[in-house]
Design an enzyme around this catalytic site. Sequence first.
Site, PDB file in Angstrom:
ATOM      1  N   ASP A  77      -7.280   4.334  -4.233  1.00 13.88           N
ATOM      2  CA  ASP A  77      -7.850   4.116  -2.912  1.00 13.88           C
ATOM      3  C   ASP A  77      -8.450   5.416  -2.747  1.00 13.88           C
ATOM      4  O   ASP A  77      -8.543   6.096  -3.527  1.00 13.88           O
ATOM      5  CB  ASP A  77      -6.853   3.755  -2.006  1.00 13.88           C
TER       6      ASP A  77
ATOM      7  N   LYS B  92       0.725  -1.132   0.100  1.00 13.56           N
ATOM      8  CA  LYS B  92       0.066   0.023  -0.128  1.00 13.56           C
ATOM      9  C   LYS B  92       0.612   1.267  -0.030  1.00 13.56           C
ATOM     10  O   LYS B  92       1.998   1.216   0.507  1.00 13.56           O
ATOM     11  CB  LYS B  92      -0.819   0.106   1.112  1.00 13.56           C
TER      12      LYS B  92
HETATM   13  P1  NDP Z   1     -12.833   7.714  -2.659  1.00 15.00           P
HETATM   14  O1  NDP Z   1     -11.987   8.798  -2.353  1.00 15.00           O
HETATM   15  O2  NDP Z   1     -13.687   7.481  -4.088  1.00 15.00           O
HETATM   16  O3  NDP Z   1     -14.288   8.237  -1.431  1.00 15.00           O
HETATM   17  C1  NDP Z   1     -13.901   8.231  -0.260  1.00 15.00           C
HETATM   18  C2  NDP Z   1     -15.136   8.670   0.562  1.00 15.00           C
HETATM   19  O4  NDP Z   1     -15.237   8.499   1.623  1.00 15.00           O
HETATM   20  C3  NDP Z   1     -15.629  10.141   0.079  1.00 15.00           C
HETATM   21  O5  NDP Z   1     -16.994  10.158   0.026  1.00 15.00           O
HETATM   22  C4  NDP Z   1     -15.021  10.753   1.530  1.00 15.00           C
HETATM   23  O6  NDP Z   1     -15.641  12.251   1.722  1.00 15.00           O
HETATM   24  C5  NDP Z   1     -15.243   9.694   2.333  1.00 15.00           C
HETATM   25  N1  NDP Z   1     -14.141  10.027   3.417  1.00 15.00           N
HETATM   26  C6  NDP Z   1     -12.987   9.589   3.310  1.00 15.00           C
HETATM   27  N2  NDP Z   1     -12.117   9.791   4.418  1.00 15.00           N
HETATM   28  C7  NDP Z   1     -13.046  10.299   5.129  1.00 15.00           C
HETATM   29  C8  NDP Z   1     -12.832  10.685   6.715  1.00 15.00           C
HETATM   30  N3  NDP Z   1     -11.767  10.522   7.076  1.00 15.00           N
HETATM   31  N4  NDP Z   1     -14.222  11.002   7.267  1.00 15.00           N
HETATM   32  C9  NDP Z   1     -15.154  11.010   6.604  1.00 15.00           C
HETATM   33  N5  NDP Z   1     -15.461  10.483   5.558  1.00 15.00           N
HETATM   34  C10 NDP Z   1     -14.507  10.412   4.752  1.00 15.00           C
HETATM   35  O7  NDP Z   1     -12.355   6.647  -2.149  1.00 15.00           O
HETATM   36  P2  NDP Z   1     -12.951   4.901  -2.398  1.00 15.00           P
HETATM   37  O8  NDP Z   1     -14.295   4.751  -2.491  1.00 15.00           O
HETATM   38  O9  NDP Z   1     -12.038   4.203  -3.518  1.00 15.00           O
HETATM   39  O10 NDP Z   1     -12.640   4.459  -0.955  1.00 15.00           O
HETATM   40  C11 NDP Z   1     -13.494   4.285   0.292  1.00 15.00           C
HETATM   41  C12 NDP Z   1     -12.888   2.992   1.065  1.00 15.00           C
HETATM   42  O11 NDP Z   1     -13.018   1.866   0.187  1.00 15.00           O
HETATM   43  C13 NDP Z   1     -11.608   3.148   1.793  1.00 15.00           C
HETATM   44  O12 NDP Z   1     -11.734   2.681   3.035  1.00 15.00           O
HETATM   45  C14 NDP Z   1     -10.746   2.268   0.772  1.00 15.00           C
HETATM   46  O13 NDP Z   1      -9.588   1.910   1.349  1.00 15.00           O
HETATM   47  C15 NDP Z   1     -11.771   1.245   0.430  1.00 15.00           C
HETATM   48  N6  NDP Z   1     -11.385   0.234  -0.615  1.00 15.00           N
HETATM   49  C16 NDP Z   1     -11.203   0.947  -1.871  1.00 15.00           C
HETATM   50  C17 NDP Z   1     -11.253   0.049  -3.030  1.00 15.00           C
HETATM   51  C18 NDP Z   1     -11.056   0.760  -4.260  1.00 15.00           C
HETATM   52  O14 NDP Z   1     -10.955  -0.185  -5.195  1.00 15.00           O
HETATM   53  N7  NDP Z   1     -11.166   2.152  -4.450  1.00 15.00           N
HETATM   54  C19 NDP Z   1     -10.784  -1.336  -2.834  1.00 15.00           C
HETATM   55  C20 NDP Z   1     -11.069  -1.868  -1.406  1.00 15.00           C
HETATM   56  C21 NDP Z   1     -11.312  -0.885  -0.454  1.00 15.00           C
HETATM   57  P3  NDP Z   1     -14.800  13.518   1.391  1.00 15.00           P
HETATM   58  O15 NDP Z   1     -14.766  13.693  -0.096  1.00 15.00           O
HETATM   59  O16 NDP Z   1     -15.572  14.510   2.046  1.00 15.00           O
HETATM   60  O17 NDP Z   1     -13.348  13.311   1.796  1.00 15.00           O
HETATM   61  O1  2IT Z   2      -8.000  -1.628  -0.471  1.00 12.53           O
HETATM   62  C1  2IT Z   2      -7.820  -2.396  -1.732  1.00 12.53           C
HETATM   63  O2  2IT Z   2      -8.023  -3.455  -1.934  1.00 12.53           O
HETATM   64  C2  2IT Z   2      -7.738  -1.247  -2.958  1.00 12.53           C
HETATM   65  N1  2IT Z   2      -7.747  -0.132  -2.658  1.00 12.53           N
HETATM   66  C3  2IT Z   2      -7.779  -2.042  -4.354  1.00 12.53           C
HETATM   67  C4  2IT Z   2      -6.254  -2.445  -4.495  1.00 12.53           C
HETATM   68  C5  2IT Z   2      -5.805  -2.692  -5.971  1.00 12.53           C
HETATM   69  O3  2IT Z   2      -4.660  -3.102  -6.319  1.00 12.53           O
HETATM   70  O4  2IT Z   2      -6.775  -2.937  -6.777  1.00 12.53           O
END
Ligand code: NDP
Ligand code: 2IT
Length: 445
Positions: free
Chosen positions: A165, A125
């Site tokens: 992420d 990561k």
């Molecule tokens: P994005 O940046 O697309 O969206 C993140 C969302 O979460 C936004 O709405 C943001 O609000 C909110 N957020 C982030 N940090 C905070 C915080 N500290 N407090 C309150 N709200 C918060 O990210 P993703 O959708 O890609 O990721 C969301 C989660 O999913 C994370 O935990 C990530 O690790 C996990 N994840 C993502 C994957 C992927 O493929 N993208 C795969 C597996 C897990 P704001 O805009 O106001 O900050």
């Molecule tokens: O937390 C996760 O699994 C991710 N942000 C996606 C990682 C990836 O390599 O697609």
Amino acid sequence: MSYIERVWEKVSQRNAGEVEFLQAVREVLDSLGPVMERNPKYEAAGILERIVEPERQIIFRVPWIDDKGKAQVNRGFRFEFNSALGPYKGGLRFHPSVNQSVLKFLGFEQVFKNSLTTLMMGGGKGGSDFDPKGKSDREVMLFCQSFMTELQRHIGHHTDVPAGDIGVGGRELGYMFGQYKRIRNEFTGVLTGKGITWGGSLMRPEATGYGAVYFAEEMLKTRNETFKGKICTVSGSGNVAQYTVEKINELGGKVVTLSDSGGTIYDREGITAEKLAWIMELKNVRRGRIKEYAGKFGAEYLEGERPWGIKCDCAFPSATQNEINGDDAKTLLDNGCYVVSEGANMPSSPEAVDLFVANRILYGPGKAANAGGVATSYLEMRQNSARVHWSREEVDHKLNAIMVKIHEAAAAAAEEYGQPGNYVMGANIAGFIKVADAMLDQGIV
Ligand code: NDP
Ligand code: 2IT
């Protein structure tokens, strides 16, 4: 003192103050007691001592120039945690809260998650404390280029393959890929989540959210239930949250909340496909705040609140770590919530996890429930290596099959170790054993 407690003492001393990292390690160690008892070979080979220590940690300066011509500096990181099963694989996070502890917890979890997918990926990561919010496209581009100027030395399609992420989506990955290609003079699948016209896989944007819903669907099947008529709360409004809503709608459920760091919107009528399309434009193009939804569609806006006070059957935390604390978990349970499928990584605090497990609800921990994202990244890598492009249906079919297998593996391990229905223990054990056995075969490295 048991082997596990001796390792815990050492890891908590060596990483003192790294709250999130230690939280993630404690949870895994807590699941592994019976595995260590049955398999003294792991202790003999020092597997636990090694598995909690990243193979390589890279920390670097990221200088860039803002639109006013002023020099800015952020900190960049990549934690290459474990390569027993394949090249390091895992996302990059750009958010002001990023630090060593946060990225180490994410890298550690990624090792077990990637193992659980049954695909051949190690875990890693990275990211930066850079905040893309409020920055111009030009500033984001200059930052991404500077970040990649250093990162490119450490990654490669057979070595370490980053993805998105929080704060890293299609725009950022595009700028980083462009810079990698320019410096290395090679067009390879070094990043996943690429644009569809330049090597990306169809369905990668959808994969994490869809996967979290497929995982919940599998958990519901164990009680002969479906999504039809289920009231669902979703937190966040980014990539994972958006596609979670889309899939729940398709399966006949109703989503009543979304959120961002400002607050939560509560729409009793349900967030329909049309409203979701508006949210995607708001969040992915205009980069606005979720509050605007309330004005547009006449929903309630709960300033500064998270969605967990709203009555639901199923909850999909899809924002960030520790967004469900013990009190939130109690409220969810008191309101009758009995399905929690984690799109986010470690969104439930240890107190919340304990409550979900003790109450025997259908609780899918992030390692299992959100593995569809990285699994589809692997499908992107496979397509890049073979220089082919699969259809949407083909990728979706494979994603669904992988989520079914992950559910089976976690359920089977929980059963085998005497805690049927405990997906936390099941996911940790099933993920661990594959990595540990590969490490045994590969010697003390
Ligand atoms: P994005 O940046 O697309 O969206 C993140 C969302 O979460 C936004 O709405 C943001 O609000 C909110 N957020 C982030 N940090 C905070 C915080 N500290 N407090 C309150 N709200 C918060 O990210 P993703 O959708 O890609 O990721 C969301 C989660 O999913 C994370 O935990 C990530 O690790 C996990 N994840 C993502 C994957 C992927 O493929 N993208 C795969 C597996 C897990 P704001 O805009 O106001 O900050
Ligand atoms: O937390 C996760 O699994 C991710 N942000 C996606 C990682 C990836 O390599 O697609």
